[in-house]
Design an enzyme around this catalytic site. Sequence first.
Site, short mmCIF file in Angstrom:
data_model
loop_
_atom_site.label_atom_id
_atom_site.label_comp_id
_atom_site.label_asym_id
_atom_site.label_seq_id
_atom_site.Cartn_x
_atom_site.Cartn_y
_atom_site.Cartn_z
N ILE A 157 0.83 -1.22 0.00
CA ILE A 157 0.00 0.00 0.00
C ILE A 157 0.86 1.26 0.00
CG2 ILE A 157 -2.07 -0.94 1.04
CD1 ILE A 157 -1.05 -0.14 3.76
N ASP A 207 10.13 16.37 9.79
CA ASP A 207 9.78 16.08 8.39
C ASP A 207 8.28 16.18 8.19
OD1 ASP A 207 10.50 13.37 5.99
OD2 ASP A 207 10.20 15.55 5.76
#
Length: 336
Positions: free
Chosen positions: A18, A133
């Site tokens: 996925i 991030d």
Amino acid sequence: MSSQYPELKGFYHLRETIGSGGFAKVKLAYHALTGEKVAIKIMDKRALGDDLPRVKTEIAAMKELCQQHICKLFQVLETETRFYMVLEYCPEGELFDYIVSKDRLDEAEARIFFRQIVSAVAFIHYKGYAHRDLKPENLLLDEEQNLKLIDFGLCAKPKGGMENHLFTCCGSPAYAAPELISGKQYLGAEADLWSMGVLLYALLCGYLPFDDEKIPSLYRKIQSGKYDVPDWLSPESSILIAQMLQVDPKRRISIQQLINHPWLRKGFNIPCEFESKYKSTLDEDCITELAVHYGKTRTEMEEDVSKWTYDYLTASYFLLLEKKMKGRPVRLLQRP
Ligand SMILES: [NH3+]CCCOc1cc(-c2cn[nH]c2)ccc1C(=O)Nc1ccccc1
């Protein structure tokens, strides 16, 4: 499939890939004992190379960061050649793709998402971590369209607390704070606040405030702090974005001010809550179901689960708890 991942056989039923990013592959899987869906992040140690410490950083951080807007870690497996991280499944994918599919979000919808992002970041800062991030690719949507923060591979827990400076230049350039890309020392929390300003701009505009194919000119734009303010932005939205995209980190809004900001409170009138909704006490129904399954007393099962070894038992406990929180029966699939 499971022959390729023998360590998972009998515990997880693997399905399709996925997601994948760099050194990791993420597969959908079913946890055999509960039937619940999970995402398993599979990392090859050889392919990781110098990035190996990132995995240790991420695992250590995610064990400490249990909160409703952070992707939950259920189990960690390590073999000679691989790391496996069994994670909470987020079927609606990345916030990035959601924004692209809608061009841009209206203020009300952006506010709902941004409150959840602020909740997650306020929690990790409270725990002494900086993510470093933050970007829409690292915010996933669960089946109720709630956001879950992922990818703690670059996070930092400065020794001696969040007042201590960091030095490593990391994260995605378009979301990186000016002080971070200028090679100066910086405070993780302040850099995260800048990235959240870029994130809010992306939610409301559908494109980035600072963008350029060439990194040097992208850096110049970031350090200039100048960005386009489209006419559909309300004055309140523009003010908040301007408070976050302050080039001088000392003039930038703090997470404490952000939690109570009028833009975030509009229509809610309560500050962003960031305390974890996970209880520290063990859930009796889950303990009982596990004790029956493993033929142990409740006390023995409480002792075992309380070790939080992030093995299959930890995963089974958390996934039973997920079932309970979603109003499903607190039952394991295989009875002894
Ligand atoms: N941008 C996300 C791509 C898919 O990555 C993930 C998906 C899930 C996920 C999907 N459903 N539920 C959880 C959980 C974790 C990750 C992840 O950490 N990816 C990653 C981060 C850094 C380097 C390489 C890969």
